[in-house]
Structures are given as structure tokens and as C-alpha cells.
Write an enzyme that holds these catalytic residues in place. Structure first.
Site, PDB file in Angstrom:
ATOM      1  N   ARG A 136      33.168  10.149  49.456  1.00 58.28           N
ATOM      2  CA  ARG A 136      32.356  10.570  48.308  1.00 58.28           C
ATOM      3  C   ARG A 136      33.256  10.778  47.085  1.00 58.28           C
ATOM      4  NH1 ARG A 136      28.400  15.421  49.301  1.00 58.28           N
ATOM      5  NH2 ARG A 136      30.230  16.755  49.299  1.00 58.28           N
TER       6      ARG A 136
ATOM      7  N   LYS B 267      22.600  15.886  53.595  1.00 57.33           N
ATOM      8  CA  LYS B 267      21.367  16.566  53.173  1.00 57.33           C
ATOM      9  C   LYS B 267      20.817  15.973  51.873  1.00 57.33           C
ATOM     10  CE  LYS B 267      23.382  20.624  52.846  1.00 57.33           C
ATOM     11  NZ  LYS B 267      24.765  20.375  53.279  1.00 57.33           N
TER      12      LYS B 267
ATOM     13  N   ARG C  90      33.304  16.025  41.842  1.00 60.94           N
ATOM     14  CA  ARG C  90      33.079  17.372  42.365  1.00 60.94           C
ATOM     15  C   ARG C  90      34.412  18.076  42.604  1.00 60.94           C
ATOM     16  NH1 ARG C  90      28.343  17.938  46.724  1.00 60.94           N
ATOM     17  NH2 ARG C  90      29.590  19.776  47.105  1.00 60.94           N
TER      18      ARG C  90
ATOM     19  N   ARG D  81      21.182  29.801  52.558  1.00 60.53           N
ATOM     20  CA  ARG D  81      22.463  29.755  53.268  1.00 60.53           C
ATOM     21  C   ARG D  81      22.901  31.096  53.802  1.00 60.53           C
ATOM     22  NH1 ARG D  81      26.396  25.090  51.071  1.00 60.53           N
ATOM     23  NH2 ARG D  81      24.968  24.182  49.583  1.00 60.53           N
TER      24      ARG D  81
HETATM   25  P1  ADP Z   1      27.781  21.105  50.251  1.00 57.21           P
HETATM   26  O1  ADP Z   1      26.544  21.100  51.087  1.00 57.21           O
HETATM   27  O2  ADP Z   1      28.521  19.825  50.334  1.00 57.21           O
HETATM   28  O3  ADP Z   1      28.644  22.321  50.446  1.00 57.21           O
HETATM   29  P2  ADP Z   1      26.344  21.760  47.808  1.00 57.21           P
HETATM   30  O4  ADP Z   1      26.249  20.840  46.660  1.00 57.21           O
HETATM   31  O5  ADP Z   1      25.110  22.061  48.543  1.00 57.21           O
HETATM   32  O6  ADP Z   1      27.445  21.129  48.731  1.00 57.21           O
HETATM   33  O7  ADP Z   1      27.000  23.149  47.315  1.00 57.21           O
HETATM   34  C1  ADP Z   1      28.185  23.199  46.576  1.00 57.21           C
HETATM   35  C2  ADP Z   1      28.589  24.655  46.339  1.00 57.21           C
HETATM   36  O8  ADP Z   1      27.589  25.332  45.578  1.00 57.21           O
HETATM   37  C3  ADP Z   1      28.755  25.520  47.591  1.00 57.21           C
HETATM   38  O9  ADP Z   1      30.022  25.378  48.196  1.00 57.21           O
HETATM   39  C4  ADP Z   1      28.540  26.924  46.999  1.00 57.21           C
HETATM   40  O10 ADP Z   1      29.659  27.388  46.285  1.00 57.21           O
HETATM   41  C5  ADP Z   1      27.446  26.688  45.982  1.00 57.21           C
HETATM   42  N1  ADP Z   1      26.085  26.869  46.569  1.00 57.21           N
HETATM   43  C6  ADP Z   1      25.124  25.924  46.674  1.00 57.21           C
HETATM   44  N2  ADP Z   1      24.028  26.431  47.245  1.00 57.21           N
HETATM   45  C7  ADP Z   1      24.294  27.722  47.532  1.00 57.21           C
HETATM   46  C8  ADP Z   1      23.569  28.775  48.142  1.00 57.21           C
HETATM   47  N3  ADP Z   1      22.316  28.596  48.597  1.00 57.21           N
HETATM   48  N4  ADP Z   1      24.171  29.989  48.273  1.00 57.21           N
HETATM   49  C9  ADP Z   1      25.406  30.191  47.809  1.00 57.21           C
HETATM   50  N5  ADP Z   1      26.161  29.253  47.238  1.00 57.21           N
HETATM   51  C10 ADP Z   1      25.618  28.015  47.090  1.00 57.21           C
END
Ligand code: ADP
Length: 193
Positions: free
Chosen positions: A127, A13, A135, A88
Site C-alpha cells: 500500500r 476493511k 499515510r 475499536r
Molecule cells: P488501519 O485499520 O489500517 O489501522 P485506519 O485508517 O482505520 O487504519 O486508522 C488509522 C488510524 O486512525 C488508527 O491507527 C488510529 O490512530 C486512528 N483511528 C481510526 N479509527 C479510530 C477509532 N475508532 N478509535 C481510535 N482511533 C482511531
């Protein structure tokens, strides 16, 4: 034009959102990046979210909705946004609709990057190597948890956009330029409407 990119962790994404930003002038809003910036800056919000993120859970809806609402008030968001990692949950979908409607806007399209879960472990390992483990949530145990949380909470949201005729699906296992080209077709279709 406002878009959402859906897909499990490691689906690509962020990579595709950056390409959309460059090619179409859309603003990438990545809730994951914003949260990681808050953690790195040591803000109260960051402190509250770090442990939750490290164990692969979702941070509370009110936190996420607050961050997005603030960000939508920035002038550059009016050019069009690509939401990466948001919404989400059902509450986030509802809040997004309301926030956009209040600003005279809407979601034009949602794109699902379909991937083979078994391959994601390899991608995330890659990654981790490339970023030197920057991360905290890029471990195979946390990845399993994040995949499960995605499957339970986020994958069902696709139906909402499908029912509105706004959902497109792309093969996220294809090479990056091929996924980008698929997205270009989707956007050209949307623009033609
Ligand atoms: P990935 O898509 O690889 O899980 P992201 O960078 O999008 O990674 O998100 C990392 C973390 O940030 C998630 O596992 C969650 O803990 C938090 N997070 C990100 N976006 C949201 C969201 N919209 N709602 C809740 N938690 C979120």
C-alpha cells in the site's frame, strides 16, 4: 442495514467497505479516512490527532464518538452504514449502541476479516508503494504497534457481537473478489431475517 467490519490494519476493511457501498448502497463510514481528511485540511481536530495516528495509537474516544455522531445525523446514513475502523474500544461499542438506539436503529451484523499477521506487513508495504507513502502510519514499526493496539483493545470486542449472534468470520487472506463474495452471502443471510 448497519454493519461493522472488523480486522487488523491491512485486513482489507476499506476495500470491502467500498464494494459494499457500491453493491448495496450502504454508506461507508471510515473513521481513519475522516481523521486523515481532518489532518489534510489542517483543522484543529486534525492537528490534535496527527501525532497520535503517526505513532499508531488510538485517538481519544470522545473525538471519535463526536465524529461518528455528527456523521449519523446526515440523511444518507439512514440508508444503512458500513462502519470501517469503528468501534475499536469498549467505550465506542457502548456509544455506538446508544447513538443507533436514539435514531431507532441497530447493528445488524459484524464481520471479522481474519488475517495472518505476518502477511500484513507485506500488504502494508505494498500500500505504501501504491500510495507513495501517503499515510504517515504505514511503516513497519508503526504497523507492529497498530497490530498490538488492535489485539489488545479491539479484538476482544468481537465477543460482544458473537454473544449476540451477530458475528460472521471471513478469510481475509482470500483474493478480494472471494472475500467480497463471502460478504455477499453474509448480507443475503441478514436480509433474509
Ligand atoms: P488501519 O485499520 O489500517 O489501522 P485506519 O485508517 O482505520 O487504519 O486508522 C488509522 C488510524 O486512525 C488508527 O491507527 C488510529 O490512530 C486512528 N483511528 C481510526 N479509527 C479510530 C477509532 N475508532 N478509535 C481510535 N482511533 C482511531
Amino acid at each position: 442495514m448497519n454493519l461493522i467490519l472488523f480486522g487488523p490494519p491491512g485486513a482489507g476493511k476499506g476495500t470491502q467497505a467500498k464494494i459494499l457501498q457500491e453493491e448495496w448502497g450502504l454508506v461507508q463510514l471510515s473513521t481513519g479516512d475522516m481523521l486523515r481528511a481532518a489532518v489534510a485540511a489542517g483543522t484543529e481536530l486534525g492537528k490534535r490527532c496527527k501525532a497520535i495516528m503517526d505513532r499508531g495509537d488510538y485517538v481519544p474516544d470522545d473525538v471519535i464518538i463526536g465524529i461518528i455522531s455528527d456523521r449519523l445525523d446526515h440523511a444518507d446514513s439512514a440508508r444503512g452504514v458500513v462502519f470501517d475502523g469503528f468501534p475499536r474500544t469498549t467505550a465506542q461499542v457502548t456509544a455506538l449502541d446508544t447513538m443507533l438506539a436514539e435514531r431507532g436503529q441497530k447493528i445488524d451484523g459484524a464481520i471479522e476479516l481474519k488475517v495472518d499477521e505476518a502477511a500484513l506487513v507485506g500488504r502494508v508495504e505494498q500500500r505504501k508503494l501504491e500510495t507513495g507513502g501517503a499515510r504517515g502510519d504505514d511503516t513497519s514499526e508503526t504497523l507492529r504497534k497498530r497490530l498490538e493496539v488492535y489485539r489488545t483493545n479491539t479484538a476482544p470486542l468481537l465477543d460482544f457481537y458473537r454473544a449476540q449472534g451477530k458475528l460472521s468470520s471471513l478469510d481475509g487472506m482470500a483474493p478480494i473478489p472471494q472475500v467480497a463474495s463471502g460478504l455477499r452471502h453474509v448480507l443475503e443471510g441478514l436480509r433474509g431475517h
